[in-house]
Design a protein around this motif. Structure first.
Motif, PDB file in Angstrom:
ATOM      1  N   LEU A  38       0.824  -1.211   0.000  1.00 36.32           N
ATOM      2  CA  LEU A  38       0.000   0.000   0.000  1.00 36.32           C
ATOM      3  C   LEU A  38       0.861   1.266   0.000  1.00 36.32           C
ATOM      4  N   THR A  39       1.714   1.358  -1.017  1.00 35.57           N
ATOM      5  CA  THR A  39       2.417   2.612  -1.266  1.00 35.57           C
ATOM      6  C   THR A  39       1.420   3.568  -1.923  1.00 35.57           C
ATOM      7  N   TYR A  40       1.902   4.667  -2.486  1.00 35.52           N
ATOM      8  CA  TYR A  40       1.006   5.660  -3.096  1.00 35.52           C
ATOM      9  C   TYR A  40       0.110   5.031  -4.168  1.00 35.52           C
ATOM     10  N   ALA A  41       0.614   4.019  -4.881  1.00 29.89           N
ATOM     11  CA  ALA A  41      -0.146   3.450  -5.998  1.00 29.89           C
ATOM     12  C   ALA A  41      -1.043   2.289  -5.590  1.00 29.89           C
ATOM     13  N   GLY A  42      -0.863   1.760  -4.381  1.00 27.02           N
ATOM     14  CA  GLY A  42      -1.737   0.706  -3.890  1.00 27.02           C
ATOM     15  C   GLY A  42      -2.932   1.316  -3.176  1.00 27.02           C
ATOM     16  N   ASN A  43      -4.104   0.847  -3.478  1.00 22.57           N
ATOM     17  CA  ASN A  43      -5.306   1.491  -2.958  1.00 22.57           C
ATOM     18  C   ASN A  43      -6.339   0.428  -2.595  1.00 22.57           C
ATOM     19  N   LYS A  44      -6.668   0.313  -1.319  1.00 18.74           N
ATOM     20  CA  LYS A  44      -7.629  -0.702  -0.893  1.00 18.74           C
ATOM     21  C   LYS A  44      -9.033  -0.440  -1.432  1.00 18.74           C
ATOM     22  N   GLU A  45      -9.299   0.807  -1.862  1.00 23.72           N
ATOM     23  CA  GLU A  45     -10.598   1.078  -2.483  1.00 23.72           C
ATOM     24  C   GLU A  45     -10.771   0.279  -3.773  1.00 23.72           C
ATOM     25  N   ASN A  46      -9.647  -0.073  -4.428  1.00 22.51           N
ATOM     26  CA  ASN A  46      -9.726  -0.850  -5.667  1.00 22.51           C
ATOM     27  C   ASN A  46     -10.379  -2.213  -5.439  1.00 22.51           C
ATOM     28  N   ILE A  47     -10.213  -2.745  -4.226  1.00 17.41           N
ATOM     29  CA  ILE A  47     -10.717  -4.089  -3.922  1.00 17.41           C
ATOM     30  C   ILE A  47     -11.771  -4.040  -2.815  1.00 17.41           C
ATOM     31  N   SER A  48     -12.387  -2.893  -2.636  1.00 17.88           N
ATOM     32  CA  SER A  48     -13.376  -2.730  -1.561  1.00 17.88           C
ATOM     33  C   SER A  48     -14.577  -3.654  -1.748  1.00 17.88           C
ATOM     34  N   SER A  49     -14.878  -4.023  -2.988  1.00 15.00           N
ATOM     35  CA  SER A  49     -16.018  -4.908  -3.246  1.00 15.00           C
ATOM     36  C   SER A  49     -15.778  -6.315  -2.701  1.00 15.00           C
ATOM     37  N   LEU A  50     -14.529  -6.619  -2.334  1.00 14.99           N
ATOM     38  CA  LEU A  50     -14.183  -7.956  -1.840  1.00 14.99           C
ATOM     39  C   LEU A  50     -14.118  -8.017  -0.320  1.00 14.99           C
ATOM     40  N   LYS A  51     -14.552  -6.943   0.334  1.00 14.58           N
ATOM     41  CA  LYS A  51     -14.394  -6.842   1.789  1.00 14.58           C
ATOM     42  C   LYS A  51     -14.967  -8.047   2.529  1.00 14.58           C
ATOM     43  N   ASN A  52     -16.091  -8.538   2.098  1.00 12.01           N
ATOM     44  CA  ASN A  52     -16.741  -9.660   2.788  1.00 12.01           C
ATOM     45  C   ASN A  52     -16.677 -10.958   1.991  1.00 12.01           C
ATOM     46  N   ASP A  53     -15.735 -11.020   1.067  1.00 12.50           N
ATOM     47  CA  ASP A  53     -15.581 -12.212   0.239  1.00 12.50           C
ATOM     48  C   ASP A  53     -14.560 -13.141   0.896  1.00 12.50           C
ATOM     49  N   ALA A  54     -15.002 -14.290   1.335  1.00  5.80           N
ATOM     50  CA  ALA A  54     -14.130 -15.225   2.051  1.00  5.80           C
ATOM     51  C   ALA A  54     -13.028 -15.790   1.167  1.00  5.80           C
ATOM     52  N   ARG A  55     -13.183 -15.656  -0.144  1.00  5.18           N
ATOM     53  CA  ARG A  55     -12.155 -16.164  -1.058  1.00  5.18           C
ATOM     54  C   ARG A  55     -10.949 -15.241  -1.142  1.00  5.18           C
TER      55      ARG A  55
END
Length: 361
Positions: A38-55
């Motif tokens: 999660l440097t400047y170019a890594g963004n957890k918002e990119n994968i926010s749709s996976l927040k509750n995905d157990a996979r």
């Protein structure tokens, strides 16, 4: 998690990495361990749709932390590593090359060592299916003249920036681990990607953001530098194909078959914005184009010969530049909050460093 189907993705919160993780889960449906610093170019918002995905399991961490990587390998026992994690912006490598050496070369070395130790302990049946897929760039090949044939997998390396030199070094490390230790590696070298979730210091999202905010659209030099543009969704599909079918130790070039000058790209974006944003304060948007001093060592042309992956596996890009760029512009128009959350702080400092010191040409 089914360990036989789990993959470990490095840099899976970055632009291409996050698109790949989303694509993998949508198409393959098997578990992903996502390691990103999660440097400047890594963004957890990119994968926010996976927040509750157990996979999907997200771990914030550095590929240079071999102890961490070794622990993840022992815990999750992935059958494949897909290695995206890298510093990737040429301009940043010019201003600060050390981070590129640390991540792209040292980080890849530490990752390879951790994976080698893990792989050697696997049972023979698990060793035979294991893969280490290294994601690289066409920039390692250097620059082409207007009439030169496109880069092939046998083109000699001739990197011209600290970024491309660091990626070339990482490519050579991966190759050496296959030939010296037998590690089952694969390498892909792609052309310029574009699409959703791209950090807005890169050309296309930068132009979209600046045009919407009536800011100058900076063009290096004469704007005639040529790139082969690859829609990120096509790239993700190609990576899945290589991971499943690639011959061990081989390199596969992935291109979009879309050579465009920077000016052509910018004018295409502006034309779509003119069409979709009729209420803009400044139209045509192309009137905002501003030529600025070229960057040092700016490669003139990249082009990819992707016949190998097509002949061996039947892969071809699905998106033309015209369809892909329209999808991309529409995505950014529909995700203005995503952009707004990024273009502050670190991003603003970078814009000042890179552009405000360049005189108009």
């Amino acid at each position: 998690m089914n360990n036989k189907q789990t993959i470990l993705v490095t840099g899976g919160a970055g632009f291409i990495g996050s698109n790949f993780v989303l694509d993998w889960l949508a198409v393959e449906g098997t578990s992903v361990i996502n390691l990103d610093k999660l440097t400047y170019a890594g963004n957890k918002e990119n994968i926010s749709s996976l927040k509750n995905d157990a996979r999907h399991v997200f771990i914030r961490g550095d590929i240079n932390d071999r102890t961490l990587v070794e622990g993840l390998l022992r815990q999750y026992k992935p059958y494949a590593i897909v290695h995206f994690a890298a510093e990737s912006h040429v301009d940043r490598s010019i201003h600060g090359p050390e981070d590129f050496i640390q991540t792209n070369i040292n980080g890849t070395f530490q990752l390879l060592e951790a994976v080698r130790g893990y792989w050697t302990q696997l049972a023979d049946s698990e060793k035979s299916v294991f893969r280490f897929l290294h994601i690289s760039t066409d920039e390692v090949y250097g620059s082409l003249g207007p009439l030169d044939p496109p880069f092939s997998e046998t083109t000699a390396y001739a990197p011209n920036s600290p970024y491309s030199a660091s990626k070339a070094a990482s490519d050579h490390l991966v190759r050496s681990y296959h030939h010296t230790y037998g590690l089952p590696t694969l390498t892909t070298n792609c052309s310029n990607n574009y699409g959703p979730y791209q950090f807005p210091e890169k050309l296309i999202p930068l132009i979209i953001h600046n045009a919407l905010n009536c800011k100058p659209l900076p063009v290096y030099g004469d704007g005639l530098n040529v790139r082969d543009w690859l829609y990120v969704g096509d790239h993700c599909e190609a990576i899945r194909v290589v991971l499943a079918k690639g011959r061990l130790g081989e390199t596969y070039n992935i291109g979009g078959c879309n050579e465009k000058t920077n000016l052509e790209v910018i004018n295409s974006v502006c034309a779509i914005l003119d069409e979709l944003c009729t209420d803009s304060l400044i139209t045509p948007h192309a009137s905002l184009i501003t030529f600025v001093k070229d960057r040092p060592g700016h490669d003139q042309r990249y082009a990819i010969d992707a016949r190998k992956i097509e002949l061996e596996f039947g892969w071809q890009p699905k998106e033309s530049f015209e369809t892909g760029i329209r999808k991309t512009v529409q995505w950014y128009l529909e995700h203005k909050n995503w952009v707004q959350n990024i273009v502050s702080g670190e991003y603003q400092k970078w814009v000042t460093t890179n552009y405000n010191t360049r005189e108009k040409s």
